[in-house]
Structures are given as C-alpha cells and as structure tokens.
Scaffold this active site. Sequence first.
Site, PDB file in Angstrom:
ATOM      1  N   ARG A  63       7.065  16.476 -20.560  1.00  0.00           N
ATOM      2  CA  ARG A  63       8.152  17.425 -20.280  1.00  0.00           C
ATOM      3  C   ARG A  63       9.100  16.916 -19.206  1.00  0.00           C
ATOM      4  O   ARG A  63      10.244  17.355 -19.119  1.00  0.00           O
ATOM      5  CB  ARG A  63       7.582  18.803 -19.917  1.00  0.00           C
ATOM      6  CG  ARG A  63       6.988  19.532 -21.118  1.00  0.00           C
ATOM      7  CD  ARG A  63       6.320  20.827 -20.736  1.00  0.00           C
ATOM      8  NE  ARG A  63       5.195  20.648 -19.843  1.00  0.00           N
ATOM      9  CZ  ARG A  63       3.969  20.315 -20.233  1.00  0.00           C
ATOM     10  NH1 ARG A  63       3.693  20.164 -21.509  1.00  0.00           N
ATOM     11  NH2 ARG A  63       2.997  20.151 -19.358  1.00  0.00           N
ATOM     12  N   GLU A 100      -9.789  17.188 -12.056  1.00  0.00           N
ATOM     13  CA  GLU A 100     -10.898  18.074 -11.695  1.00  0.00           C
ATOM     14  C   GLU A 100     -12.204  17.573 -12.340  1.00  0.00           C
ATOM     15  O   GLU A 100     -13.239  17.492 -11.702  1.00  0.00           O
ATOM     16  CB  GLU A 100     -10.559  19.493 -12.163  1.00  0.00           C
ATOM     17  CG  GLU A 100     -11.390  20.545 -11.507  1.00  0.00           C
ATOM     18  CD  GLU A 100     -10.972  21.938 -11.979  1.00  0.00           C
ATOM     19  OE1 GLU A 100      -9.920  22.075 -12.618  1.00  0.00           O
ATOM     20  OE2 GLU A 100     -11.751  22.869 -11.700  1.00  0.00           O
TER      21      GLU A 100
END
Length: 175
Positions: A63, A100
Amino acid sequence: MTDSEFDLKSLIRDVPDFPKPGIVFKDLTPLLADAQGFRIAIDRLAAPFVDAGIQKVVGIESRGFFLAGPIALALGAGLVIVRKAGKLPWKTQGVTYDLEYGSDTVEMHTDSVADGERVLIVDDLIATGGTCAATVRLAQDAGGGVVACAFLVELDFLEGRAKLGVERVHSLLHY
Ligand code: AMP
C-alpha cells in the site's frame, strides 16, 4: 469544501478483526477512490519535502506504492520499491526483522539507491515500526541518507516512530 478544510480521516475505514481477530485494519481504499481526497493526501504528504532535495522516494510493499509514486512525481524524485523477499527480479539486498511471531524480510534492488542520495521513505501506515525500520536500514546500507519517513496513518500507541532512528517523521493522521 476547500482543500484546507478537507477531513481525510472521514475516508479511512476501520475494519475490525482483519486480517485476524483483535486487529483493527485501517482501510485506505475509500480515500484512494475519492479524487479530491487522494490529491489532498498526496499534497499534504509531499508539502514538507518540496525543498528538501529528495532524490529517491522509497515505497514499501504494497500500500506504500500507491502513495510513494505520486509523491515521487510531486517532488521530482525517482521511485524505488521495497518488497517482501523473493518478489524482485534482479540482484537484491535484504534486511530481516522480527515480528510478534517469527520474522520477515524486505528487499530492494542493489542499484536503486546510490551512495549519498537523499531519500524519503513512504508507507501507508506505521504500527510497530518494524517494517519501516528495516527499510531505513536497507536505504542506509546502500549509502543513502534517509532525510525522513512519511505515513498517511500513525498508530501512536504503538510508539513505532521511536524505532526508526530518523529525526523527521511526518504522519498525516494519528490514532
Ligand atoms: P509495522 O511494521 O508493525 O509498523 O507494520 C506496518 C505495515 O503493516 C504497513 O505496511 C501497514 O500497511 C501494515 N499494517 C500494520 N497494522 C495495520 C493496520 N492496523 N491497518 C492497516 N495496515 C496495517
């Protein structure tokens, strides 16, 4: 509505639990589809850098590309693309960073930023800052001077900008 009154936040759509439970995805497609909104977003992102001597605008997959292309045109700079591992066709340099769970790698063509070039890095959104921090390293490893990073959206509570090691961070919309 005049350009200065235009509220870009009204064109960012929150999509809860996408792509996984607990994430509120900031969907910018309504902004891209609004001719005035898209133009104003590009104007506001590029404005602080008009006289900054930027030579390359680096857009982050995917994006970031929608914003980096028009910003490069507005600044009279070249466009460089940074992609996830294995997508670029020619010789690449890469930086791996922690997520993560697990890790990810971003890559750039070895000839896309020249030694000493002044670089602006652009993405749609900064969350933890990991992706952009890896991109800063890519540009610096190539000898580029990272003048600033610019984002349409910043998730302030994640404090990602502290990870970038770049003095100028320009975000239009804060959440
Ligand atoms: P980070 O590395 O954590 O700063 O994540 C930034 C990258 O993940 C950007 O390229 C964003 O497009 C994407 N991203 C992370 N969180 C979101 C979110 N809540 N909404 C939309 N995109 C996101």
